[in-house]
Design an enzyme around this catalytic site. Structure first.
Site, short mmCIF file in Angstrom:
data_model
loop_
_atom_site.label_atom_id
_atom_site.label_comp_id
_atom_site.label_asym_id
_atom_site.label_seq_id
_atom_site.Cartn_x
_atom_site.Cartn_y
_atom_site.Cartn_z
CE1 TYR A 196 -19.35 5.71 -47.55
CE2 TYR A 196 -17.04 5.07 -47.62
CZ TYR A 196 -18.31 4.91 -47.10
OH TYR A 196 -18.53 3.97 -46.12
N PRO A 288 -11.00 -0.27 -45.64
CG PRO A 288 -10.37 1.66 -44.48
CD PRO A 288 -9.81 0.52 -45.28
C1 PHB Z 1 -15.82 5.21 -39.78
O1 PHB Z 1 -16.77 5.85 -39.32
O2 PHB Z 1 -14.76 5.10 -39.15
C2 PHB Z 1 -15.97 4.60 -41.11
C3 PHB Z 1 -17.19 4.62 -41.76
C4 PHB Z 1 -17.32 4.07 -43.00
C5 PHB Z 1 -16.23 3.48 -43.61
C6 PHB Z 1 -15.01 3.41 -42.96
C7 PHB Z 1 -14.88 3.99 -41.71
O3 PHB Z 1 -16.37 2.95 -44.86
#
Ligand code: PHB
Ligand code: APR
Length: 385
Positions: A196, A288
């Site tokens: 991230y 997300p």
């Molecule tokens: C994803 O793999 O699409 C994904 C993974 C972690 C997240 C959001 C999306 O926090």
């Protein structure tokens, strides 16, 4: 036709609820607006908390997940190229599993014995304060199913929440001024764990679906058009936002899916209206960033299944009376965490240079504090149900 429960929506929430009920001998028909293929074609996130893994096992649908899912003991955070690993295993002795929502959906579809009615049009909910029934259209005919309870598992845009009188519903919402542009590619992930990343140009995420399939995202303005992003523009932008070593290691290729998802925080209260319940994305949306959407849907329907099983098995209303307050308490904690992760890692044009310094301080605090890392780890791997 009559069924003890009618479930609206065959996403992960509806399918899991249906499966838990059928295993307990409660009959539930699922009504889904789209075709099964369409549902399986949707690309969604894919990080499972321990509670979601356990639920897949309880649903007797966890076999493939255990074979193909990837256990992750931590995640990497990056701020302007500086990295900080959050070691879930060392900090709190827990882990998560990378296993796509599409695969969860497929496994639940395969496990299901009872009826799912796909391509059910114009689903309408009736009399859920009295003797509930649901109508839908198929093949030019209108059909009716009488039931004891209705479960609205039909996502944010579904019919269930919209059927509740406005005066009975309170909603809480925050719309972020950006979205995530996501690309799926058949190339090995750039790193073993998820990354991230915060960068002055915006957030980026390196995720994965399998040892040979990767999922990458970059933050884009809310009004951005996907057509404006060729694959090469996407890869160039992603590289800029990662640290140089990661950018160097990135294996790029032709995208097999590319789309933009808006970011939103949303909660509806309460989640029970007489004999109608809301669960999953019908009840709440999280941005997300914390990977909470699917997991929250799973914990909602676990609680709802238990409540309905108690009602039919033991004639107890305690579970259904407690459902809304019980799940909302966990939902709000996941909302808080998702909002916090989003706030730490994205760029917010309106907060300017001050906002970025605050984000940097937050990142530095996290990097230097075991307590802060434990807090992140505890939330990311899933709070107790
Ligand atoms: C994803 O793999 O699409 C994904 C993974 C972690 C997240 C959001 C999306 O926090
Ligand atoms: N009638 C019947 N079905 C409907 C209707 C309707 N009017 N409206 C929507 N549906 C169906 C959708 O086609 C979809 O298959 O309800 C289903 C809802 O599924 P999801 O949107 O996947 O929601 P949910 O099962 O709650 O799962 C939550 O999905 O969006 C992600 O991040 C979220 O991972 C989380 C998960």
């Amino acid at each position: 036709m009559r069924s003890q429960v009618v479930i609206v929506g065959a996403g992960p929430a509806g399918l899991m609820l249906g499966r838990l009920l059928e295993l307990a001998g409660v009959d539930a028909v699922i009504l889904e607006r789209k075709s099964a293929d369409y549902v399986l074609g949707r690309i969604r996130a894919g990080v499972l908390e321990q509670g979601s893994m356990d639920l897949m096992d309880r649903a007797q649908a966890g076999q493939r997940m255990h074979q193909e899912g990837l256990i992750h003991q931590g995640v990497e955070l990056s701020f302007d190229g500086d990295g900080q690993r959050i070691d879930f295993a060392a900090l709190i002795g827990r882990h998560v599993m990378v296993y796509g929502q599409t695969e969860v959906t497929r496994d639940l579809m395969v496990a299901r014995q009872a009826t799912t009615i796909y391509e059910a049009e114009d689903v309408e909910l009736h009399d859920f304060d009295g003797n509930p029934f649901v109508t839908y259209r198929q093949g030019g005919l209108t059909h009716r199913i009488d039931c004891t309870f209705i479960a609205g598992c039909d996502g944010y845009h579904g019919v269930a929440r919209r059927s509740v009188p406005a005066a009975a519903l309170t909603t809480f919402e925050r719309v972020y001024p950006f979205g995530w542009l996501g690309v799926l590619v058949d190339r090995p992930p750039v790193a073993h764990e998820l990354i991230y990343a915060h960068h002055a140009r915006g957030f980026a995420l390196c995720s994965q679906r399998s040892p040979t399939r990767s999922r990458y995202y970059v933050q884009v303005p809310a009004d951005e058009k996907v057509e404006a992003w060729s694959d090469s523009r996407f890869w160039d932008e992603l590289r800029i936002r990662l640290n140089p070593a990661t950018a160097e290691a990135l294996q790029t290729g032709a995208s097999i899916e590319k789309s933009i998802a808006p970011l939103r925080s949303f909660v509806a209260e309460p989640l029970r209206f007489g004999r109608l319940f809301l669960a999953g994305d019908a009840a709440h949306i999280v941005p997300p960033t914390g990977a909470k959407g699917l997991n929250l849907a799973m914990s909602d329907v676990a609680a709802l299944a238990d409540a309905l099983i108690d009602f039919f098995g033991e004639h107890s209303v305690a579970g259904i009376d407690a459902y809304s307050a019980k799940v909302l308490s966990r939902i709000w904690k996941a909302e808080r965490f998702s909002w916090w992760m989003t706030s730490l890692l994205h760029t917010f044009p309106e907060t300017g240079a001050f906002g970025r310094r605050i984000q940097r301080a937050e990142f530095d605090y996290l990097a230097g504090s075991v307590a802060a890392q434990q807090s992140l780890a505890e939330n990311y791997t899933g709070l107790p149900t």
